[in-house]
Structure formats: C-alpha cells, structure tokens
Design a protein around this motif. Structure first.
Motif, PDB file in Angstrom:
ATOM      1  N   VAL A 102      -7.393  11.008  19.359  1.00 17.08           N
ATOM      2  CA  VAL A 102      -7.431  10.416  19.442  1.00 17.08           C
ATOM      3  C   VAL A 102      -8.971   9.759  18.854  1.00 17.08           C
ATOM      4  O   VAL A 102      -8.647   7.736  18.319  1.00 17.08           O
ATOM      5  N   LEU A 103      -9.651  10.055  18.837  1.00 19.08           N
ATOM      6  CA  LEU A 103     -10.776   9.145  18.343  1.00 19.08           C
ATOM      7  C   LEU A 103     -11.074   9.625  16.381  1.00 19.08           C
ATOM      8  O   LEU A 103     -11.117   8.674  15.921  1.00 19.08           O
ATOM      9  N   ILE A 104     -10.149  10.706  15.689  1.00 16.21           N
ATOM     10  CA  ILE A 104     -10.581  11.309  14.843  1.00 16.21           C
ATOM     11  C   ILE A 104     -10.062   9.816  14.364  1.00 16.21           C
ATOM     12  O   ILE A 104      -9.598   9.592  12.784  1.00 16.21           O
ATOM     13  N   THR A 105      -8.387   9.878  14.950  1.00 15.79           N
ATOM     14  CA  THR A 105      -7.003   8.991  14.343  1.00 15.79           C
ATOM     15  C   THR A 105      -7.862   7.628  14.553  1.00 15.79           C
ATOM     16  O   THR A 105      -7.605   7.336  13.377  1.00 15.79           O
ATOM     17  N   MET A 106      -8.349   7.055  15.011  1.00 16.99           N
ATOM     18  CA  MET A 106      -8.873   5.844  15.433  1.00 16.99           C
ATOM     19  C   MET A 106      -9.553   5.535  14.141  1.00 16.99           C
ATOM     20  O   MET A 106     -10.160   5.061  13.232  1.00 16.99           O
ATOM     21  N   GLY A 107     -10.639   6.686  13.892  1.00 16.91           N
ATOM     22  CA  GLY A 107     -11.851   6.500  12.748  1.00 16.91           C
ATOM     23  C   GLY A 107     -11.333   6.603  11.334  1.00 16.91           C
ATOM     24  O   GLY A 107     -11.274   5.372  10.980  1.00 16.91           O
ATOM     25  N   TYR A 108     -10.297   7.195  11.182  1.00 15.25           N
ATOM     26  CA  TYR A 108      -9.660   7.255  10.383  1.00 15.25           C
ATOM     27  C   TYR A 108      -9.128   6.046  10.046  1.00 15.25           C
ATOM     28  O   TYR A 108      -9.536   5.400   8.745  1.00 15.25           O
ATOM     29  N   SER A 109      -8.063   5.440  10.642  1.00 14.79           N
ATOM     30  CA  SER A 109      -7.922   4.432  11.120  1.00 14.79           C
ATOM     31  C   SER A 109      -8.483   2.815  10.329  1.00 14.79           C
ATOM     32  O   SER A 109      -8.089   2.081   9.683  1.00 14.79           O
ATOM     33  N   LYS A 110      -9.814   2.549  11.190  1.00 13.47           N
ATOM     34  CA  LYS A 110     -10.712   1.854  11.022  1.00 13.47           C
ATOM     35  C   LYS A 110     -11.431   2.011   9.685  1.00 13.47           C
ATOM     36  O   LYS A 110     -11.495   0.850   8.621  1.00 13.47           O
ATOM     37  N   HIS A 111     -11.397   3.399   9.045  1.00 14.59           N
ATOM     38  CA  HIS A 111     -12.417   3.294   7.743  1.00 14.59           C
ATOM     39  C   HIS A 111     -11.506   2.358   6.944  1.00 14.59           C
ATOM     40  O   HIS A 111     -12.016   2.359   5.980  1.00 14.59           O
ATOM     41  N   LYS A 112     -10.403   3.087   7.007  1.00  8.98           N
ATOM     42  CA  LYS A 112      -9.713   2.452   5.475  1.00  8.98           C
ATOM     43  C   LYS A 112      -9.165   1.004   5.411  1.00  8.98           C
ATOM     44  O   LYS A 112      -9.498   0.577   4.486  1.00  8.98           O
ATOM     45  N   LYS A 113      -9.247   0.264   6.743  1.00  9.61           N
ATOM     46  CA  LYS A 113      -9.562  -1.054   6.102  1.00  9.61           C
ATOM     47  C   LYS A 113     -11.156  -1.825   5.922  1.00  9.61           C
ATOM     48  O   LYS A 113     -11.100  -3.075   5.195  1.00  9.61           O
ATOM     49  N   LYS A 114     -12.473  -1.337   6.406  1.00  9.06           N
ATOM     50  CA  LYS A 114     -13.210  -1.178   5.382  1.00  9.06           C
ATOM     51  C   LYS A 114     -13.523  -0.785   3.784  1.00  9.06           C
ATOM     52  O   LYS A 114     -12.668  -0.546   3.391  1.00  9.06           O
ATOM     53  N   LEU A 115     -13.294  -2.315   3.669  1.00  4.78           N
ATOM     54  CA  LEU A 115     -13.749  -2.359   2.320  1.00  4.78           C
ATOM     55  C   LEU A 115     -14.951  -2.631   1.194  1.00  4.78           C
ATOM     56  O   LEU A 115     -14.725  -1.812   0.010  1.00  4.78           O
ATOM     57  N   THR A 116     -16.032  -2.406   2.007  1.00  2.97           N
ATOM     58  CA  THR A 116     -17.741  -1.353   0.901  1.00  2.97           C
ATOM     59  C   THR A 116     -17.454   0.649   1.889  1.00  2.97           C
ATOM     60  O   THR A 116     -17.214   0.576   2.622  1.00  2.97           O
ATOM     61  N   SER A 117     -18.519   0.863   0.829  1.00  4.37           N
ATOM     62  CA  SER A 117     -18.999   2.335   1.167  1.00  4.37           C
ATOM     63  C   SER A 117     -19.456   2.206   2.911  1.00  4.37           C
ATOM     64  O   SER A 117     -19.319   2.950   3.205  1.00  4.37           O
ATOM     65  N   LYS A 118     -20.824   1.370   3.223  1.00  3.00           N
ATOM     66  CA  LYS A 118     -21.484   1.656   3.469  1.00  3.00           C
ATOM     67  C   LYS A 118     -21.157   2.185   5.607  1.00  3.00           C
ATOM     68  O   LYS A 118     -20.690   2.557   6.420  1.00  3.00           O
ATOM     69  N   PRO A 119     -20.013   1.035   5.275  1.00  2.00           N
ATOM     70  CA  PRO A 119     -19.192   0.973   6.546  1.00  2.00           C
ATOM     71  C   PRO A 119     -18.208   1.399   6.926  1.00  2.00           C
ATOM     72  O   PRO A 119     -17.609   2.291   8.004  1.00  2.00           O
ATOM     73  N   LYS A 120     -17.327   2.017   5.756  1.00  2.46           N
ATOM     74  CA  LYS A 120     -16.510   3.275   5.815  1.00  2.46           C
ATOM     75  C   LYS A 120     -17.408   4.583   6.742  1.00  2.46           C
ATOM     76  O   LYS A 120     -16.964   5.137   7.322  1.00  2.46           O
ATOM     77  N   PHE A 121     -18.209   4.925   5.881  1.00  3.83           N
ATOM     78  CA  PHE A 121     -19.191   6.232   6.668  1.00  3.83           C
ATOM     79  C   PHE A 121     -19.548   5.583   7.816  1.00  3.83           C
ATOM     80  O   PHE A 121     -19.753   6.854   8.216  1.00  3.83           O
ATOM     81  N   LYS A 122     -20.229   4.856   8.121  1.00  2.00           N
ATOM     82  CA  LYS A 122     -20.741   4.473   9.595  1.00  2.00           C
ATOM     83  C   LYS A 122     -19.257   4.425  10.282  1.00  2.00           C
ATOM     84  O   LYS A 122     -19.425   5.516  11.806  1.00  2.00           O
ATOM     85  N   ILE A 123     -18.143   4.016  10.633  1.00  2.00           N
ATOM     86  CA  ILE A 123     -16.949   4.543  11.656  1.00  2.00           C
ATOM     87  C   ILE A 123     -16.951   5.788  11.005  1.00  2.00           C
ATOM     88  O   ILE A 123     -16.392   5.870  12.343  1.00  2.00           O
TER      89      ILE A 123
END
Length: 145
Positions: A102-123
């Motif tokens: 579930v955490l992997i799925t949430m992380g993957y889904s949330k990272h796609k919504k971020k527009l820049t690199s740093k927040p994507k990597f952080k999530i």
C-alpha cells in the motif's frame, strides 16, 4: 501446487527486495543531490510497483493454499495468536506486507502528481523506504535464508 507457489513466492521476494532497495536508494540520492527526475527514475519506480504487486498476488494465492491457513479452523484465533510461528505466517507477515505494498502504491501515485524533480524524489524516498523497512521487519528469516 503449494510447493510450486511457495518456491515462486520465495524467489520472487529476492527480486522485490533488490528492486525496492534500488528504488529507495535511487530516490534518496536523487533527492539529496537535486538530480533531475527522468525516464529511468520513472521506470525504476514503476518496475518496483509492478514487481511488488505481482508478489502480492502470488502471496495471496500462497496464503490460502498453505497448511498454516488451515490452523485457523483447527486451533482458532486464540491458538494462532498464542503460537509465534502461526502468528507470523497467518497474521503478521501478510498484514505487514500488504501495508508495505500500500505504501509503495501510495508513493508511486503521489509522486506522479508532483511537477518538479525534488518533490517527486522526496515522495518516492519516503514511501519506498518505509515500505522497505516494513518488509524487512516481517520476512520469515529463519525459513527464508
């Protein structure tokens, strides 16, 4: 049938762990070094998601075909919870692994919504690393190694 599914589940778990470690380290390094998020990073995150979901499906089939599952009917809830081995295989391992996926799925889904690199990597770093820690905590090491 049980032995075949158990064999697949056990050896697929190595792949899941390797890919999850790679994805976690990749996202932590990407976050720490302000790397640009690219197609390779996306593929690593996606492959981690796919591999872990396949492991979940194999694990669910294994759960309902394992001799440990029959113990629910034989000794009941109290008996399963009193026996540490039965509790690990019937409750702790499945529950924690589902939470990790579930955490992997949430992380993957949330990272796609971020527009820049740093927040994507952080999530990805947060969710994938938490999933890795959970997985490592409930692997039945005595029968796995």
């Amino acid at each position: 049938m049980y032995e075949t599914i158990q064999f697949i589940h056990s050896y697929w778990a190595y792949l899941v762990l390797i890919v999850l470690v790679v994805a976690s380290v990749n996202s932590i390094i990407g976050y720490a070094t302000n790397k640009e998020y690219g197609a390779t990073n996306f593929r690593i995150a996606l492959f981690t998601l796919i591999v872990s979901h396949l492991q979940l499906l194999i694990g669910l089939v294994l759960y309902f075909t394992t001799p440990y599952f029959k113990m629910w009917g034989e000794v009941g809830m109290g008996g399963v919870m009193k026996d540490s081995v039965l509790r690990l295989y019937n409750v702790e391992h499945p529950l924690v692994m589902i939470l990790a996926i579930v955490l992997i799925t949430m992380g993957y889904s949330k990272h796609k919504k971020k527009l820049t690199s740093k927040p994507k990597f952080k999530i990805l770093a947060i969710f994938y690393t938490l999933a890795l820690i959970l997985m490592l905590s409930r692997i039945p090491w005595s029968s796995w190694l």
